[in-house]
Structures are given as C-alpha cells and as structure tokens.
Design a protein around this motif. Sequence first.
Motif, mmCIF file in Angstrom:
data_model
loop_
_atom_site.group_PDB
_atom_site.id
_atom_site.type_symbol
_atom_site.label_atom_id
_atom_site.label_comp_id
_atom_site.label_asym_id
_atom_site.label_seq_id
_atom_site.Cartn_x
_atom_site.Cartn_y
_atom_site.Cartn_z
ATOM 1 N N ILE A 465 0.836 -1.205 0.000
ATOM 2 C CA ILE A 465 0.000 0.000 0.000
ATOM 3 C C ILE A 465 0.868 1.251 0.000
ATOM 4 O O ILE A 465 0.624 2.202 -0.747
ATOM 5 C CB ILE A 465 -0.949 -0.009 1.219
ATOM 6 C CG1 ILE A 465 -2.009 -1.100 1.065
ATOM 7 C CG2 ILE A 465 -1.621 1.351 1.386
ATOM 8 C CD1 ILE A 465 -2.826 -1.340 2.319
ATOM 9 N N ARG A 466 1.924 1.221 0.819
ATOM 10 C CA ARG A 466 2.819 2.385 0.903
ATOM 11 C C ARG A 466 3.553 2.594 -0.418
ATOM 12 O O ARG A 466 3.682 3.725 -0.906
ATOM 13 C CB ARG A 466 3.818 2.168 2.041
ATOM 14 C CG ARG A 466 4.795 3.308 2.239
ATOM 15 C CD ARG A 466 4.113 4.523 2.840
ATOM 16 N NE ARG A 466 5.014 5.653 2.911
ATOM 17 C CZ ARG A 466 5.882 5.852 3.907
ATOM 18 N NH1 ARG A 466 5.953 4.981 4.896
ATOM 19 N NH2 ARG A 466 6.653 6.908 3.904
ATOM 20 N N SER A 469 1.158 3.607 -3.422
ATOM 21 C CA SER A 469 0.634 4.966 -3.337
ATOM 22 C C SER A 469 1.560 5.980 -4.017
ATOM 23 O O SER A 469 1.127 7.062 -4.406
ATOM 24 C CB SER A 469 0.423 5.353 -1.874
ATOM 25 O OG SER A 469 1.656 5.365 -1.173
ATOM 26 N N LYS A 470 2.859 5.617 -4.158
ATOM 27 C CA LYS A 470 3.809 6.516 -4.803
ATOM 28 C C LYS A 470 4.308 6.006 -6.149
ATOM 29 O O LYS A 470 4.699 6.785 -7.006
ATOM 30 C CB LYS A 470 5.010 6.751 -3.883
ATOM 31 C CG LYS A 470 4.695 7.586 -2.660
ATOM 32 C CD LYS A 470 5.964 7.973 -1.910
ATOM 33 C CE LYS A 470 5.654 8.901 -0.741
ATOM 34 N NZ LYS A 470 6.886 9.312 -0.023
ATOM 35 N N GLY A 472 2.579 3.597 -8.134
ATOM 36 C CA GLY A 472 1.514 2.795 -8.711
ATOM 37 C C GLY A 472 1.556 2.704 -10.222
ATOM 38 O O GLY A 472 1.045 1.749 -10.808
ATOM 39 N N THR A 479 -3.442 0.151 -5.074
ATOM 40 C CA THR A 479 -3.467 0.039 -3.616
ATOM 41 C C THR A 479 -4.663 -0.763 -3.123
ATOM 42 O O THR A 479 -4.635 -1.313 -2.022
ATOM 43 C CB THR A 479 -3.493 1.435 -2.976
ATOM 44 O OG1 THR A 479 -4.629 2.160 -3.474
ATOM 45 C CG2 THR A 479 -2.209 2.208 -3.297
ATOM 46 N N HIS A 483 -5.179 -3.247 0.219
ATOM 47 C CA HIS A 483 -6.226 -3.098 1.229
ATOM 48 C C HIS A 483 -7.060 -4.376 1.366
ATOM 49 O O HIS A 483 -7.399 -4.791 2.485
ATOM 50 C CB HIS A 483 -7.134 -1.917 0.874
ATOM 51 C CG HIS A 483 -6.504 -0.581 1.124
ATOM 52 N ND1 HIS A 483 -5.970 0.192 0.126
ATOM 53 C CD2 HIS A 483 -6.313 0.115 2.268
ATOM 54 C CE1 HIS A 483 -5.482 1.319 0.633
ATOM 55 N NE2 HIS A 483 -5.685 1.296 1.938
#
Length: 511
Positions: A465-466, A469-470, A472, A479, A483
């Motif tokens: 996810i981390r 988010s940057k 992708g 993300t 999740h």
Amino acid sequence: MGGANRVDELGKAHGAKNAPHCGKLTAHPEGMGSLLKPTEGTGLRATIFNLSNTIMGGGILGLPHAIARLGLVAGISLLIATAGLCCITVWMLLVAMEETRQKSYAEVANVLHGPRAGILVDVTIALYNFGTLVSYVMIIGDVVPSFLGFLNAPEALQDRTLVLVLSALVLFPLSSMPSMGALRHASLVCILMIACLSLALVLLGTKTIDVSKDSYGPVELWSDDLLGFATQLPVLIFAYTCNMNVPIFYGELRAQTYESFDSKFNSKREKMMFAMYFSSLLCCVEYLLVAVFGYLAFRRHTAPDILTNLHEERFAAAPYVKVGYSLVMFTSYPVMCFSCVASLHRLFWEFPSMFGDDDHAYKRFEACSPAVQHDSPLSPCVFATPYRWPGENHLKEPAEFVKKDQAGISPPAPTLWERLLLVLALVSSSILLAAVLPDLSVVFGLTGGFCGGLVTFCFPAMFYIRVASKKGERLILGTWAGHLLFIFGLLAGVGSSAIVALEAINRSSSS
C-alpha cells in the motif's frame, strides 16, 4: 538483448568467484524465522528446492482434519485459493524489497513504516517460530507413546506427559549446540518422510489397504459448519506461510551474477516469482494428496493430527511411519530453536528502543541487524547498479524510500550461559504448552491465524500500500489489492485465531 546472455558488469567486478557453483545449506544464524539458508548465490532450481522445503512442514498433518471440517469441495477450493493468495503477497513483498533496496523482512518494515514496525515484524516471526516448536513437541507426544506401546515398553513410558518430559533429554542437548551443521541434512529427511506419509495415505484413501469402518460415515462434499470454517482457515494459512524466508532466497537469487545462457526472464523478480509459482504448485499437489486421501481414509473420524489415525491393527506399517515422522520432529526442532534463540537474543537487545524516540530506536534497530560485508550476497548491494536485465530499469532510479543511516554498536553475541538459558526456556515452555493444549489444530489455528495472518498477508499488504501509493504507475495492481489482502489477513488470520482460542477454552472448561 535477451535476459541475461552475458557476464554482467557486476559479475566482471567480482570475477570468476561468482561463476555458477553449488551452495551448501547451513542453519541461518540470524534468526528472522529462517530455518536454513544457502551460503552463496543460488540459481533457479536451488531456489525452488529451498522455497518448497520452507513451505512444506508440520502443518501438513492438520490438513486432512481441515478437509473433514470444511467438506471436500470447500476444502480443496480453499487449499488451492490460499496458495494463489500467498503467491500474490510474495510478489508484493518483492516489490517492497526492490523499492526500499532492503534485504530482510524487518528492514523493509523499518524503512516503510518506521523502526517499531521492524521490531513488530521480528516479534511476530519469533512468536511464529515458537508456535512451530510447540507443534513439533505435540507431534512427538502424539506418535512416540504409541510406538513405545508397539514395542511393548513399560506402561509408564507410554504415558504422553511423561514422554513429553523425557523428550527434553534429547531436545535440550541438540538445541544447545553452537552450530547446526550436524543437522544440515534434516530437510532431506523431512522430504523423504513426507513422501512416505503421502504414499501411505494414498494407499489408505483409495482402499488399496482398507482401514475403513462403518462408523466413519460417508464422504461429505459440503459442510454447513461455520465454526469449522473459521477455525480451519488458519490451518491452511499456516501450511503455506513462507514469507519470512522469501527475502533471504531472493537475495541469494540476485547474488547469482553470472549467466551462461539466455534467460527467458526479464527480471530477477520474474525469475523469483516463477520459483514461487512452481514451489507453490508442488506443495499444493502434495497437500492435496495428504489432505484428500487422508480424509477419504478416515472421514468424520479424521484426527487433528493424521498420524494418530494410523494403527498397526489395520495398517501394519503405521508404527514405522509414525516413528519416522517423530525423528523428523526431533531433528527439525533444534534447527528452529537455533533460529528462535538468535531472534530472541536480538529482540531483547532491541526492546528498550520501543520506549525511546525514533532516532534512538532506529540506531538500535540498525545495530541489531546482522553485519554483512559490502559484497556479501545478503547485503543491500544485491540491488546495486548497473543492471542489464531488461525489466529492471526501475532499479537504476534512486530509491525513494530510504532512511538515513546512523551508526550503532552491534549487539554482543550471546554467551554460552545466555544461550543455554534461552534454550532451556524454549524447551521447557514448549513442552508445557504441548502438554496442556487439547490438540494440534489449536496450535495450527493460533500460530497460523495470528502470526501467519500477519506475516503472510497483513505485513506485505501494508508494505505494498505504501509503495503503490507513490509508484503505482509501474505496478500491475493498485493500492486496492493491498487493502483487500490486509482486510483478509485480519479476518481470516487474526480474527479466526480468536475463535480458535475461544473454542479451545470452552473445550477445556467442559472437559
């Protein structure tokens, strides 16, 4: 240019010493949940062997009971689906390793979510190791007394509790050895005994050797037992948990810098994932053989530990299959204990940083990480440039997820007395829990649910996810995938372990 039809520039720098060679297996001195590690860079076949050996373990004994609780169709479907989901989380972990340029599970957590996350990963893996130790002792307690009865040993020696206590006379000396080199062939013995168990269950399940009774009931394709579903899903997760070892094996695969033939893979990650797919397929087939035919042989009477279903009255080879598997537990226990001691010693040194500021915590975390040479296969230089693999251009970019290095003092190695005290604590506590817990499914449920759910699903999902988010735009999944797997890990793993614990408490209070 295709794949890797060259000695790359990194390989030229290291010279001929990085040419293909056979790496030996030794016990992993760093803990981190790893049983064995190859000491030098390894290729595809060795990676497949190591992954398969890591995935397959004592959890295989609980799978027939899981099928009995879930029903044949649902059990088979979930067993296959869990393998697929574990492959996805391994891919997420590899993505996080590449984006952080880190070589171990805990260090990836440290860079992406802070030093306390790294410590949490280490604590979870240490708990997973300990749960595995308890399961090994429970298997010994399930099979050794019956074998002693087969040998007409004194009745006192057939008592399960006494056997567990006496097992410490073997487990403690073996686990106290400063090196596990003498047990380096334990994995081969384990694979051989799993093959023997599979053959035995296939013979029983197909009624080539008929052990069935009318009381076993019919084969159930479906089950409406929601409690059974909740309590057995962690058993399936436990059977496939291997993520704590993936960074070690990926580092070794990346360390192989010499290729004498055209590679069909565009990147080392793609090569690693092929090894994961192949290993998961092998283990899934083996699991299906044991789970399905074990259930077909004993149906509603299938025990949480399938070995306890084997009796010499109907299956003459049963005592030998049991004692063979108990030998595997006696040799595997010290290797896991060796890893657990190293992890606990490091965690005791790390623990004070939980109460300090971030700089102090990171300093201690960096210091507690095993020191490696700059050109070691396990050091971060396995991600160094230049890269010649077509699919690794993203690794030429500067790493965005970094932490400023801070100097630290490496923790001292445990003294002889410290190591002996830790071994004594682990052996005694694992025997105590094995004596009081009702059956093996409780250990598989708690360990596979809580620890396996976190290690296999939640932590990799958090990392992804981390990163997604940057970064992708370069990833095939957004993300949302992270999740979904994080929620699944909490519900199927951590949530189910609470149900397993409540069921065990109710069972013990009513008995």
